[in-house]
Structures are given as structure tokens and as C-alpha cells.
Motif scaffolding. Sequence first.
Motif, PDB file in Angstrom:
ATOM      1  N   SER A 116      23.553  23.302  36.717  1.00 59.46           N
ATOM      2  CA  SER A 116      23.695  21.953  37.575  1.00 59.46           C
ATOM      3  C   SER A 116      24.853  22.926  38.331  1.00 59.46           C
ATOM      4  N   MET A 117      25.741  23.136  37.953  1.00 61.67           N
ATOM      5  CA  MET A 117      26.828  24.239  39.045  1.00 61.67           C
ATOM      6  C   MET A 117      26.203  25.546  39.774  1.00 61.67           C
ATOM      7  N   ILE A 118      25.055  26.454  38.950  1.00 59.43           N
ATOM      8  CA  ILE A 118      24.001  27.176  39.483  1.00 59.43           C
ATOM      9  C   ILE A 118      23.360  26.439  40.794  1.00 59.43           C
ATOM     10  N   LYS A 119      22.608  25.703  40.950  1.00 58.25           N
ATOM     11  CA  LYS A 119      21.359  24.982  40.697  1.00 58.25           C
ATOM     12  C   LYS A 119      22.188  24.094  42.290  1.00 58.25           C
ATOM     13  N   GLU A 120      23.421  23.414  41.942  1.00 59.05           N
ATOM     14  CA  GLU A 120      24.418  22.808  43.692  1.00 59.05           C
ATOM     15  C   GLU A 120      24.567  24.835  44.108  1.00 59.05           C
ATOM     16  N   VAL A 121      25.015  25.563  44.183  1.00 61.38           N
ATOM     17  CA  VAL A 121      25.209  26.284  44.468  1.00 61.38           C
ATOM     18  C   VAL A 121      24.244  27.848  45.250  1.00 61.38           C
ATOM     19  N   GLY A 122      23.665  27.925  44.185  1.00 62.71           N
ATOM     20  CA  GLY A 122      22.236  28.223  45.086  1.00 62.71           C
ATOM     21  C   GLY A 122      21.768  27.611  45.839  1.00 62.71           C
ATOM     22  N   GLY A 123      21.092  25.884  45.796  1.00 64.69           N
ATOM     23  CA  GLY A 123      20.489  25.296  46.602  1.00 64.69           C
ATOM     24  C   GLY A 123      21.435  25.906  48.256  1.00 64.69           C
ATOM     25  N   GLN A 124      23.189  25.602  48.291  1.00 62.53           N
ATOM     26  CA  GLN A 124      23.594  25.445  49.157  1.00 62.53           C
ATOM     27  C   GLN A 124      23.596  26.934  49.360  1.00 62.53           C
ATOM     28  N   LEU A 125      23.783  27.960  48.702  1.00 66.48           N
ATOM     29  CA  LEU A 125      22.707  29.737  49.659  1.00 66.48           C
ATOM     30  C   LEU A 125      21.923  29.640  50.234  1.00 66.48           C
ATOM     31  N   SER A 126      20.760  28.938  50.040  1.00 70.04           N
ATOM     32  CA  SER A 126      19.373  29.194  50.032  1.00 70.04           C
ATOM     33  C   SER A 126      19.261  27.698  51.656  1.00 70.04           C
ATOM     34  N   GLU A 127      20.179  26.874  51.655  1.00 69.54           N
ATOM     35  CA  GLU A 127      20.733  26.536  53.284  1.00 69.54           C
ATOM     36  C   GLU A 127      21.182  27.235  54.334  1.00 69.54           C
ATOM     37  N   MET A 128      22.449  28.349  53.801  1.00 77.48           N
ATOM     38  CA  MET A 128      22.476  28.657  54.548  1.00 77.48           C
ATOM     39  C   MET A 128      21.641  30.047  55.137  1.00 77.48           C
ATOM     40  N   GLY A 129      20.617  30.090  54.165  1.00 73.54           N
ATOM     41  CA  GLY A 129      19.838  30.972  55.165  1.00 73.54           C
ATOM     42  C   GLY A 129      19.566  32.726  54.019  1.00 73.54           C
ATOM     43  N   PHE A 130      20.686  32.465  53.300  1.00 72.31           N
ATOM     44  CA  PHE A 130      21.174  33.801  52.438  1.00 72.31           C
ATOM     45  C   PHE A 130      19.189  33.706  51.345  1.00 72.31           C
ATOM     46  N   LYS A 131      18.714  34.981  51.585  1.00 73.79           N
ATOM     47  CA  LYS A 131      17.423  35.078  50.747  1.00 73.79           C
ATOM     48  C   LYS A 131      17.277  35.638  49.643  1.00 73.79           C
ATOM     49  N   ARG A 132      18.629  36.205  48.693  1.00 75.14           N
ATOM     50  CA  ARG A 132      18.801  36.614  47.305  1.00 75.14           C
ATOM     51  C   ARG A 132      20.080  35.578  46.468  1.00 75.14           C
ATOM     52  N   LEU A 133      20.065  35.483  45.385  1.00 73.00           N
ATOM     53  CA  LEU A 133      21.084  35.143  45.199  1.00 73.00           C
ATOM     54  C   LEU A 133      20.795  36.353  43.377  1.00 73.00           C
TER      55      LEU A 133
END
Length: 262
Positions: free
Chosen positions: A99-116
Motif C-alpha cells: 500500500s505504501m509503495i502504491k500510494e507514494v508511487g502514485g503521487q510521484l506519477s501525479e507530479m509527472g515523474f516518469k520512473r521510480l
Amino acid sequence: MNFKPIPNKFEYLNWQEIESIAKYKRSTVIWPFGAVEQHGPHLPLATDSIFVDEIISEVFKLFPPDIPIKKLPTQYIGFSPEHKGFAGTISLSSNLIISMIKEVGGQLSEMGFKRLILINGHGGQISLLNTASRELRSFAPNIAVFPCFLWSGVDGVSELLTKTEIENGLHASLAETSLMLALKPELVGDERPNEIIKGQIPEGWSLEGNAPTAWLTDDFSKSGVIGDSRGANANLGNDLKNLLIGHWYKLIMNLMKSDWPN
């Protein structure tokens, strides 16, 4: 006018800097993962976290200043149920980490980041981070996710280690003790446990490998060590450190020069 250098650490930036970096075609965030778990009587609980944090921090020193890549704070507490038989181990549930990875990764994606890139230093959560990465891609398909293990695929490591270490050194053994002696010698105790499993595993089966078992450390280790830590030394640790730094610098730079997998 004096211009401040842009820090490598994500949390040291302001929101305008994050917004600007995220717009780059190859904008990337690295998130190191470790653990807080027993590592025998001679190594600190944060061994895996220290390793991944120190190695990736050294890699960042080699990057050119204009590269659009930043580092999230290292996730020190991970998934370590196999070590809960020993005091000091703190383990989060698999559901919480996913859940933590999905939440953080989803927010990074919303910011516009292309890769994690998830750089993981704890072998006990390799499969979990692979699963979390798949769930994140399904949840936020616009961000590419790379679940990586710090020790995987590093050329030259096996040449530095003994046959015993390669076959039996699963935890707090020769390699990890040596690397800690190179990175944080003040955290290494004097004991050098030797607990190698012999005669317990049927032919073709293993603790980790093609036909593994879901083992718990206290099934077969009194010290918490799985392997032989005798012979550990800082020279070996420095050689391992340099291999790890060189490997991850090359690998990450190869990715940053590429548009893959977009």
C-alpha cells in the motif's frame, strides 16, 4: 547573484524545484529500501538499510549535476518476518508495504515523474517489492517501476568471496560483515559467528534457490547468523563497496541515457 546547488535528496527541494524536475522526459526517483532486523551479535539492526543508503549516496556523487534524478529518504523498516524470533527486529506487514509503495508511487506519477527505481538491500523482501511494483504499474500506468536488489547481477562479487560464502552465506556472514567494516566499522562487534547448515537439506532443495523453503532464522541459527563471518575484513569490504558503486552507477546512467521503456 549566488545560485544554490540543487540537492540530490528529494526532501531537500522546494515544490517549484520538484515541479520543474518532474517535467523532464526522463525524470526519475530512486527509493532505497532496507530493514531493521537482527544481524547476529556483531552487526547493527539497520545493516541492510545502511548498505543501500551508503552505496546509493555514493552513486549520486558521481552523477552530473543536471541529471533529472532524485533520492527519496531510505525506507529503513521493511518486511522481515523471518527474523522476528530475535529481539530488535521490526517487521511491517506485506499489505502495508504494498500500500505504501502504491500510494507514494502514485503521487510521484501525479507530479509527472516518469520512473521510480526501488533499490532494495534486504533479500527477504525481493519478491514482495516485485509484487508491489506490478500493483503500482497497474494503479499508475504512466510511471515505469524498476524493483532492484542491491546485490543482484554485480559482476566480480563471486570472485571476491569464498565457496563457503557463496553457498551458505545468507545472512550476517562474510560479505555483509566485511562491507560493514568498510562502511561503519564503529558499528561492528568483535564476535565472528559461524553457523553453516549441514546435513539438514535434502538433495535438490535449498533455503533459497530453485526449490526453496519459507524458512525462519531461528529454525536453525542460535546467533542469527547464517554462514561463516570469520575472516571478514575491511579490505574485502572496500572491494565489495567499489563493485557495488560502479555497478549501480553504470546501470542507472545507462537508463538515464535511454527513453526505455516509454
